[in-house]
Design a protein around this motif. Structure first.
Motif, PDB file in Angstrom:
ATOM      1  N   GLU A  51       7.712  -1.827   1.497  1.00 23.55           N
ATOM      2  CA  GLU A  51       8.646  -0.946   1.156  1.00 23.55           C
ATOM      3  C   GLU A  51       9.866  -1.135   1.975  1.00 23.55           C
ATOM      4  O   GLU A  51      10.765  -0.098   2.074  1.00 23.55           O
ATOM      5  CB  GLU A  51       7.975   0.350   1.326  1.00 23.55           C
ATOM      6  N   GLY A  52       9.868  -1.954   3.046  1.00 17.30           N
ATOM      7  CA  GLY A  52      11.005  -2.019   4.085  1.00 17.30           C
ATOM      8  C   GLY A  52      10.917  -1.358   5.347  1.00 17.30           C
ATOM      9  O   GLY A  52      11.592  -1.393   6.020  1.00 17.30           O
ATOM     10  N   LEU A  53       9.613  -0.833   5.440  1.00 18.85           N
ATOM     11  CA  LEU A  53       9.438   0.243   6.594  1.00 18.85           C
ATOM     12  C   LEU A  53       9.434  -0.563   7.793  1.00 18.85           C
ATOM     13  O   LEU A  53      10.151  -0.382   8.980  1.00 18.85           O
ATOM     14  CB  LEU A  53       7.936   0.805   6.319  1.00 18.85           C
ATOM     15  N   GLY A  54       8.826  -2.132   7.671  1.00 10.09           N
ATOM     16  CA  GLY A  54       8.722  -2.707   8.998  1.00 10.09           C
ATOM     17  C   GLY A  54       9.915  -3.178   9.097  1.00 10.09           C
ATOM     18  O   GLY A  54      10.362  -3.347  10.687  1.00 10.09           O
ATOM     19  N   LEU A  55      10.881  -3.642   8.349  1.00  9.28           N
ATOM     20  CA  LEU A  55      12.098  -4.041   8.913  1.00  9.28           C
ATOM     21  C   LEU A  55      13.067  -2.743   9.408  1.00  9.28           C
ATOM     22  O   LEU A  55      13.824  -3.044  10.281  1.00  9.28           O
ATOM     23  CB  LEU A  55      12.921  -4.548   7.442  1.00  9.28           C
TER      24      LEU A  55
END
Length: 161
Positions: free
Chosen positions: A91-95
């Motif tokens: 979901e792009g949370l880590g990025l």
């Protein structure tokens, strides 16, 4: 924790980052215990909080979806822990969390950022490489692993203005 990360702008899936607090540790530990076969302990998180490390949580609708821990000292930063809750990968949370930690490191005048990652975690390695980290070495038998120990890939990134 002197920098304020921005909100993630996913239509219909808005989330935000905020500083981690001691009352978050139950939710953080629930994520940590599901994500890793050899998780950090509650005491490690508590010690990092008390030491004043930059610790942030990803929150959406009151639920914690991930967290990051950054140490900055003597012109260098170290990403100590970066985790997204199981079921929220991709979901792009880590990025988003990693970019926020890098912004904090820059704000604290770090010139270089380091991290360790398991060779058995290609998704994390890919994330770090996409952001600009490069492998600079290995730490033999660094991580506990089922049936023994696992090396750590040491990665670094220069923070240039």
């Amino acid at each position: 924790m002197n920098a304020k990360p921005a909100e993630a702008a996913e239509p219909g899936r808005r989330s935000s980052l905020r500083p981690m607090r001691e009352f978050d540790l139950d939710a953080v530990m629930a994520i940590e215990l599901r994500a890793y076969p050899f998780p950090w302990t509650r005491g490690i998180f508590r010690d990092c909080l008390r030491a004043g490390y930059s610790m942030w949580v990803h929150e959406r609708g009151g639920a914690l979806l991930g967290y990051g821990v950054l140490s900055v000292a003597a012109g260098e930063a170290h990403v100590l822990n970066l985790c997204t809750a199981i079921g929220h990968e991709g979901e792009g949370l880590g990025l988003h969390m990693l970019q926020a930690l890098l912004k904090i490191a820059r704000g604290q005048r770090a010139q270089r950022v380091f991290l360790e990652v398991r060779p058995s975690n290609p998704r994390a390695i890919d994330l770090y490489q996409r952001v600009g980290f490069n492998e600079i070495g290995r730490r033999p038998r660094y991580y506990p692993a089922t049936g023994g120990r696992e090396d750590a890939i040491v990665m670094a990134m220069e923070l240039l203005d």
